[in-house]
Scaffold this motif. Structure first.
Motif, PDB file in Angstrom:
ATOM      1  N   PRO A  40       0.846  -1.200   0.000  1.00  0.00           N
ATOM      2  CA  PRO A  40       0.000   0.000   0.000  1.00  0.00           C
ATOM      3  C   PRO A  40       0.873   1.240   0.000  1.00  0.00           C
ATOM      4  O   PRO A  40       2.019   1.204   0.476  1.00  0.00           O
ATOM      5  CB  PRO A  40      -0.774  -0.126   1.314  1.00  0.00           C
ATOM      6  N   ASN A  41       0.353   2.341  -0.549  1.00  0.00           N
ATOM      7  CA  ASN A  41       1.209   3.519  -0.610  1.00  0.00           C
ATOM      8  C   ASN A  41       1.339   4.167   0.760  1.00  0.00           C
ATOM      9  O   ASN A  41       0.473   4.061   1.617  1.00  0.00           O
ATOM     10  CB  ASN A  41       0.762   4.496  -1.709  1.00  0.00           C
ATOM     11  N   VAL A  42       2.467   4.837   0.930  1.00  0.00           N
ATOM     12  CA  VAL A  42       2.868   5.331   2.244  1.00  0.00           C
ATOM     13  C   VAL A  42       1.946   6.430   2.764  1.00  0.00           C
ATOM     14  O   VAL A  42       1.903   6.704   3.956  1.00  0.00           O
ATOM     15  CB  VAL A  42       4.335   5.812   2.188  1.00  0.00           C
ATOM     16  N   THR A  43       1.181   7.047   1.857  1.00  0.00           N
ATOM     17  CA  THR A  43       0.247   8.093   2.283  1.00  0.00           C
ATOM     18  C   THR A  43      -1.104   7.519   2.674  1.00  0.00           C
ATOM     19  O   THR A  43      -1.978   8.239   3.138  1.00  0.00           O
ATOM     20  CB  THR A  43      -0.002   9.104   1.146  1.00  0.00           C
ATOM     21  N   GLY A  44      -1.292   6.224   2.459  1.00  0.00           N
ATOM     22  CA  GLY A  44      -2.627   5.651   2.519  1.00  0.00           C
ATOM     23  C   GLY A  44      -3.143   5.347   3.908  1.00  0.00           C
ATOM     24  O   GLY A  44      -2.419   5.381   4.906  1.00  0.00           O
ATOM     25  N   ASN A  45      -4.418   5.035   3.952  1.00  0.00           N
ATOM     26  CA  ASN A  45      -5.090   4.513   5.133  1.00  0.00           C
ATOM     27  C   ASN A  45      -5.766   3.207   4.746  1.00  0.00           C
ATOM     28  O   ASN A  45      -6.096   2.983   3.586  1.00  0.00           O
ATOM     29  CB  ASN A  45      -6.140   5.505   5.653  1.00  0.00           C
ATOM     30  N   GLN A  85       4.201  13.339  -2.959  1.00  0.00           N
ATOM     31  CA  GLN A  85       4.636  14.690  -3.305  1.00  0.00           C
ATOM     32  C   GLN A  85       3.499  15.685  -3.094  1.00  0.00           C
ATOM     33  O   GLN A  85       3.712  16.795  -2.598  1.00  0.00           O
ATOM     34  CB  GLN A  85       5.127  14.735  -4.759  1.00  0.00           C
ATOM     35  N   MET A  86       2.267  15.276  -3.424  1.00  0.00           N
ATOM     36  CA  MET A  86       1.120  16.167  -3.236  1.00  0.00           C
ATOM     37  C   MET A  86       0.900  16.485  -1.759  1.00  0.00           C
ATOM     38  O   MET A  86       0.616  17.638  -1.401  1.00  0.00           O
ATOM     39  CB  MET A  86      -0.141  15.528  -3.818  1.00  0.00           C
ATOM     40  N   VAL A  87       1.042  15.477  -0.889  1.00  0.00           N
ATOM     41  CA  VAL A  87       0.835  15.695   0.550  1.00  0.00           C
ATOM     42  C   VAL A  87       1.810  16.746   1.068  1.00  0.00           C
ATOM     43  O   VAL A  87       1.430  17.690   1.775  1.00  0.00           O
ATOM     44  CB  VAL A  87       1.017  14.375   1.330  1.00  0.00           C
ATOM     45  N   LYS A 106      16.350  19.951  -0.732  1.00  0.00           N
ATOM     46  CA  LYS A 106      15.664  20.270   0.519  1.00  0.00           C
ATOM     47  C   LYS A 106      14.226  19.718   0.514  1.00  0.00           C
ATOM     48  O   LYS A 106      13.712  19.290   1.553  1.00  0.00           O
ATOM     49  CB  LYS A 106      15.626  21.788   0.733  1.00  0.00           C
ATOM     50  N   PHE A 107      13.607  19.743  -0.673  1.00  0.00           N
ATOM     51  CA  PHE A 107      12.247  19.210  -0.751  1.00  0.00           C
ATOM     52  C   PHE A 107      12.240  17.712  -0.457  1.00  0.00           C
ATOM     53  O   PHE A 107      11.386  17.220   0.297  1.00  0.00           O
ATOM     54  CB  PHE A 107      11.646  19.474  -2.132  1.00  0.00           C
ATOM     55  N   VAL A 108      13.169  16.972  -1.040  1.00  0.00           N
ATOM     56  CA  VAL A 108      13.243  15.526  -0.801  1.00  0.00           C
ATOM     57  C   VAL A 108      13.509  15.253   0.673  1.00  0.00           C
ATOM     58  O   VAL A 108      12.935  14.323   1.264  1.00  0.00           O
ATOM     59  CB  VAL A 108      14.309  14.875  -1.706  1.00  0.00           C
ATOM     60  N   GLU A 109      14.343  16.071   1.314  1.00  0.00           N
ATOM     61  CA  GLU A 109      14.579  15.928   2.757  1.00  0.00           C
ATOM     62  C   GLU A 109      13.275  16.127   3.526  1.00  0.00           C
ATOM     63  O   GLU A 109      12.991  15.408   4.497  1.00  0.00           O
ATOM     64  CB  GLU A 109      15.619  16.963   3.230  1.00  0.00           C
ATOM     65  N   ARG A 110      12.483  17.092   3.073  1.00  0.00           N
ATOM     66  CA  ARG A 110      11.199  17.375   3.726  1.00  0.00           C
ATOM     67  C   ARG A 110      10.260  16.167   3.602  1.00  0.00           C
ATOM     68  O   ARG A 110       9.536  15.831   4.545  1.00  0.00           O
ATOM     69  CB  ARG A 110      10.575  18.615   3.075  1.00  0.00           C
ATOM     70  N   VAL A 111      10.292  15.515   2.438  1.00  0.00           N
ATOM     71  CA  VAL A 111       9.445  14.332   2.248  1.00  0.00           C
ATOM     72  C   VAL A 111       9.874  13.214   3.195  1.00  0.00           C
ATOM     73  O   VAL A 111       9.037  12.554   3.821  1.00  0.00           O
ATOM     74  CB  VAL A 111       9.480  13.845   0.792  1.00  0.00           C
ATOM     75  N   TRP A 112      11.186  13.007   3.313  1.00  0.00           N
ATOM     76  CA  TRP A 112      11.676  11.969   4.233  1.00  0.00           C
ATOM     77  C   TRP A 112      11.257  12.281   5.677  1.00  0.00           C
ATOM     78  O   TRP A 112      10.900  11.377   6.434  1.00  0.00           O
ATOM     79  CB  TRP A 112      13.196  11.846   4.142  1.00  0.00           C
ATOM     80  N   ASP A 113      11.303  13.558   6.047  1.00  0.00           N
ATOM     81  CA  ASP A 113      10.851  13.943   7.396  1.00  0.00           C
ATOM     82  C   ASP A 113       9.378  13.597   7.586  1.00  0.00           C
ATOM     83  O   ASP A 113       8.978  13.088   8.641  1.00  0.00           O
ATOM     84  CB  ASP A 113      11.062  15.454   7.621  1.00  0.00           C
ATOM     85  N   GLU A 117       7.489  10.818  10.277  1.00  0.00           N
ATOM     86  CA  GLU A 117       6.464  11.236  11.236  1.00  0.00           C
ATOM     87  C   GLU A 117       5.100  10.619  10.963  1.00  0.00           C
ATOM     88  O   GLU A 117       4.396  10.203  11.884  1.00  0.00           O
ATOM     89  CB  GLU A 117       6.321  12.769  11.196  1.00  0.00           C
ATOM     90  N   SER A 118       4.715  10.553   9.685  1.00  0.00           N
ATOM     91  CA  SER A 118       3.325  10.206   9.359  1.00  0.00           C
ATOM     92  C   SER A 118       3.172   9.057   8.375  1.00  0.00           C
ATOM     93  O   SER A 118       2.046   8.676   8.051  1.00  0.00           O
ATOM     94  CB  SER A 118       2.618  11.439   8.760  1.00  0.00           C
ATOM     95  N   GLY A 119       4.269   8.513   7.918  1.00  0.00           N
ATOM     96  CA  GLY A 119       4.188   7.536   6.829  1.00  0.00           C
ATOM     97  C   GLY A 119       3.856   6.119   7.253  1.00  0.00           C
ATOM     98  O   GLY A 119       3.706   5.245   6.416  1.00  0.00           O
TER      99      GLY A 119
END
Length: 923
Positions: A40-45, A85-87, A106-113, A117-119
């Protein structure tokens, strides 16, 4: 044990113990059994479809673990390039920032952060569902080792000429500014228009009329096409028209693809903006003129008046300009399928752009053969036709995406446009002997998420390194997935695994149905019929949520729940049903159907099933905990009831295992339910009371019944465990010290699955008890039909009794008296005339209860006539509804079927009451 079953008190603590003890890991012994979790994708529920499929996967995993297999359920998540990326971009937008303000690194670092936290939300929800994958092996498609596999595959395919870069037509999302896959495009029917436009002949000899649903694309037309068999236009083929608004001359061509019945029979051809036109353009060597920018504005390939306009504004201007020139013939309303991006909801454009592709034809051939040869099988088998249809017409696969989050394509360009592929820039320079002054720039694109997911079967096992897991778990045993990703994931895993390991990725592909609501509608937020499986497990207290809103303590997720539960069917909230009830519901629904209609009433029914098991266990413990159960020696004398339940258990075990082998979880669930509720909980517990409470039962017989009570229940918990993990483990801990199971397993989940015991099969006992059950049911039916109180002891006469009936009566009469509340049982000989009686039939034997003095004939007739009148009114009303064309034409099929079932039930009840009336009249 607690008096009532409360799943909330046991589930999470139980799961934490399982995970803490490491019980989900492969044992290292036994035949390998492996399931690959569709990541399942990492943004999913966790949604209902996930919960359904995960229940199936976990049932298989637990079953094979208990069977002694070296069992691995490989889990993980994919990085979901677009969704993730959208999230993160939304989070930036909330701070008035864009990704371009941060820059790529920096954006990719932000995604990893964000991921840290939420993935992991869906992983936690999977735990709530009781799933048992090996969490210690959980992977993420952007992990270093999986990224290495992705890079290795790309480089090898490129070096073999199977990956190339080219300009082709793709699905383009003008909001996300990236190519998207077909799976990320939703086509819904919408109201639109068909514009009929006049194209003048270049020689001034007249004109032809074309029809289109997208008039703005005419600015990129490079031909008009007709069917070669269409006599109306044969003389036009080879001539030219002068394309309005542009001044360009374009040819009239003939092509079999054109439908002479559609529109005017003439179609405009815009190869750069329509997939069918693109193919026709290639066949006829037509120019491909792209008239759009990345964000769907008109570019400088169109006349100056249109440049810079949004595509829909350009549409209005084109129509207006054609009308002013007298070239607009008519506009007709038209239903059409509009493709929209599932994330952005923007209308998707076919767009001509440079992308990376995999040439899949050579990869597809061994993948097709793997299914044809039977090396891989689809269940149900009809899905292989869907697979072949796509694979035999397969197109090269666009694998590049214009995103920052994902596996960046390992390709570099020099100033001359040459392409170099390698592990990194240093590797590229070394491999190609490039001087330091040659400037290289890495491709900005990333790979499609499906590319990395296609490597799942072997990348998760350590490839490209040679690992024990590769040897042990490739191929895996079964893939459980939905029909919607047969092309996007299943077929590509087969192609890639065959290519890079020489193995098939899995032996079986079990295709599940789509979970819909109780009326058969697809679950969607817009329809308000989406259910969260965690809400079904935990329940929703609507009053508590409303109180939160009133107090200002409401969180966004709570507000979303209020929106859901205020629908009609959940106006009072949702009860807490627990995980086991939900899982059993999913198993019971897992038929071969393409669609699975989820009905909350079934969950409620299976919650009652859990309560039944819990209460049965309390009864068994009350009758065994302080008694000798014969598990530590002593004489055992098994009654015919004991032998019957052991024999029926063997039948149930065999039926369950056969159903699991055939992936018929619905049949497996039905076998479990029938034995547990009807045979064990209802009949055997009642029969056991007749032994335990009888003064005529010996100590050995009572010990035998207690032994059977505790051990059949303990075996049953192991049989139920794969589907209902929590309640069975909780009960098993109470039963094991009293049972004959002397294993020291830390949990029932790593205990041995019950073995079929031929010695326990006893056809004679089964036949005898079926006779007893029919006898007792016959008496109970008479009581119910004649409204005789259950406590009133009845005299029973038997007519036409065979010698076998008399033998069975002799063995069980004392128990029949207790079970059926009888005063006496007498066998009539053929010369005796029976008094007026109510009768039941068991085989050829008649069970008769003399009615004299038992009922008030007049009062009973009055009661029955009143019931019959009510049922006649119900039948009349329902027949009227079903004969109403307006109702039948508008009501959903599920509603109509409910009314038909209601009518059949009322007619059946009416027929029975009428029979009772006639019986009483004859007394």
């Amino acid at each position: 044990m607690e008096k009532t079953f409360d799943p909330n008190k046991i589930e999470q603590a139980c799961y934490q113990q399982w995970e803490k003890q490491g019980l989900f890991k492969p044992s290292g012994i036994g035949e390998p059994y492996c399931i690959l979790l569709p990541p399942p994708n990492v943004t999913g529920n966790l949604h209902m479809g996930h919960a359904f499929q995960h229940t199936i996967m976990d049932a298989l995993t637990r079953y094979h673990r208990m069977k002694g297999n070296n069992t691995l359920w490989q889990c993980g998540t994919d990085h979901a390039g677009i969704a993730t990326q959208m999230v993160v971009e939304r989070q930036l937008n909330a701070d008035d920032l864009t990704r371009h303000d941060l820059g790529r690194e920096k954006f990719v670092e932000r995604v990893w952060d964000w991921k840290k936290e939420s993935g992991g939300n869906i992983s936690q929800q999977m735990r709530r569902l009781g799933t048992s994958p090996d969490w210690s092996r959980e992977v993420f498609t952007m992990d270093e080792n999986l990224s290495k596999a992705v890079q290795e595959v790309f480089i090898q395919l490129y070096n073999e000429g199977l990956i190339y870069r080219g300009k082709r037509l793709v699905n383009w999302d003008p909001v996300l500014l990236t190519a998207v896959s077909d799976l990320e495009v939703e086509s819904e029917e919408e109201d639109g228009f068909m514009w009929h436009m006049r194209y003048p002949m270049a020689d001034g000899s007249g004109d032809i009329v074309v029809a289109t649903t997208r008039p703005e694309t005419m600015l990129g037309d490079t031909a008009v096409a007709v069917n070669p068999e269409d006599e109306r236009y044969q003389s036009y083929v080879g001539k030219f028209i002068k394309l309005p608004l542009t001044g360009r001359e374009i040819p009239i061509i003939a092509d079999d693809y054109v439908d002479a019945e559609f529109g005017t029979g003439c179609v405009k051809i815009t190869p750069a903006h329509d997939f069918n036109d693109y193919d026709m353009g290639k066949r006829h060597n037509l120019p491909m003129i792209n008239i759009l920018t990345d964000d769907a504005k008109i570019n400088d390939n169109a006349p100056a008046d249109y440049q810079g306009l949004d595509r829909f504004d350009a549409r209005k201007k084109v129509v207006s300009d054609l009308e002013s020139l007298g070239l607009l013939v008519e506009i007709k309303p038209h239903k059409l399928k509009v493709p929209r991006g599932d994330r952005s909801q923007a209308v998707i454009e076919p767009y001509l752009t440079d992308q990376w592709y995999v040439a899949v034809e050579s990869l597809a051939k061994p993948a097709i053969e793997a299914v044809k040869s039977g090396e891989i099988r689809f269940i149900p088998e009809n899905w292989d036709k869907t697979y072949y249809q796509w694979m035999n017409n397969i197109q090269d696969w666009c694998i590049s995406r214009q995103l920052w989050w994902g596996h960046r394509i390992p390709a570099w360009f020099d100033d001359a446009g040459n392409i170099y592929v390698g592990k990194d820039e240093q590797d590229v320079r070394q491999q190609n002997s490039l001087a330091d002054d040659v400037v290289l720039k890495q491709d900005e694109d990333v790979l499609d998420t499906w590319f990395s997911s296609a490597l799942w079967p072997f990348a998760t096992m350590g490839w490209p390194e040679e690992t024990p897991e590769l040897d042990t778990f490739v191929p895996s045993s079964v893939l459980v997935t939905g029909f919607d990703i047969i092309f996007f994931w299943v077929a590509r895993m087969i192609m890639m695994t065959k290519k890079f390991t020489g193995q098939i990725p899995f032996k079986d592909i079990y295709i599940t149905g789509l979970v819909r609501d109780e009326n058969g509608d697809k679950m969607s937020k817009s329809k308000g019929n989406v259910l969260d499986p965690i809400d079904v497990i935990d329940g929703i207290d609507l009053e508590a949520l409303v109180a939160k809103r009133t107090s200002g303590m409401m969180k966004p997720k709570d507000a979303a729940k209020i929106t859901k539960v205020t629908r009609k069917q959940f106006s009072d909230g949702i009860d807490a049903y627990g995980t086991d009830a939900l899982r059993f519901t999913f198993a019971a629904m897992a038929s071969t159907s393409r669609d699975i209609n989820f009905d909350m009433s079934r969950v409620e029914g299976y919650r009652n099933f859990c309560n039944k098991i819990w209460n049965a266990t309390r009864f068994v413990l009350m009758n065994t905990e302080e008694f000798d159960t014969g598990n530590k020696g002593g004489n055992l004398s098994l009654s015919v009831f004991d032998e019957w339940i052991w024999s029926r258990f063997q039948d149930t075990l065999a039926e369950f295992e056969k159903a699991i082998a055939q992936y018929r979880f619905d049949i497996a669930a039905q076998a479990l339910y029938e034995f547990t509720w009807n045979q064990f909980c209802d009949w055997y517990l009642e029969l056991s009371k007749a032994v335990l409470n009888s003064d005529k039962s010996s100590d050995d017989e009572k010990r035998g019944t207690r032994h059977t009570l505790i051990n059949v229940l303990e075996h049953l918990m192991r049989l139920l465990h794969p589907v209902m993990p929590f309640i069975t483990d909780e009960i098993a801990q109470k039963l094991k010290p009293l049972s004959a199971n002397d294993s020291n397993a830390a949990s029932i989940m790593v205990d041995a699955f019950p073995l079929y015991q031929v010695s326990r099969k006893n056809e004679q006992a089964e036949n005898d008890i079926e006779w007893v059950k029919s006898f007792v049911v016959g008496i109970r039916n008479i009581r119910g039909e004649m409204d005789i109180p259950p406590s009133k002891k009845l005299p029973v006469l038997l007519a036409n009794a065979s010698s076998k009936d008399i033998d069975r009566l002799a063995k069980t009469q004392d128990y029949l008296v207790l079970l059926a509340k009888l005063e006496s049982v007498s066998v009539l000989d053929n010369s005796e005339k029976a008094p007026a009686s109510a009768t039941a039939i068991v085989g050829e034997m008649e069970i008769m209860i003399p009615m004299a003095g038992l009922i008030d004939k007049d009062a009973e007739l009055k009661r029955l006539n009143k019931s019959a009148e009510k049922l006649e009114n119900d039948v009349k009303r329902t027949e009227g509804k079903l004969s109403n064309e307006n109702f039948v034409g508008k009501a959903p099929e599920a509603v109509i079927n409910k009314e038909r079932a209601k009518l059949e039930d009322a007619q059946m009840q009416l027929s029975k009451i009428q029979e009772q009336i006639e019986t009483i009249k004859a007394l």
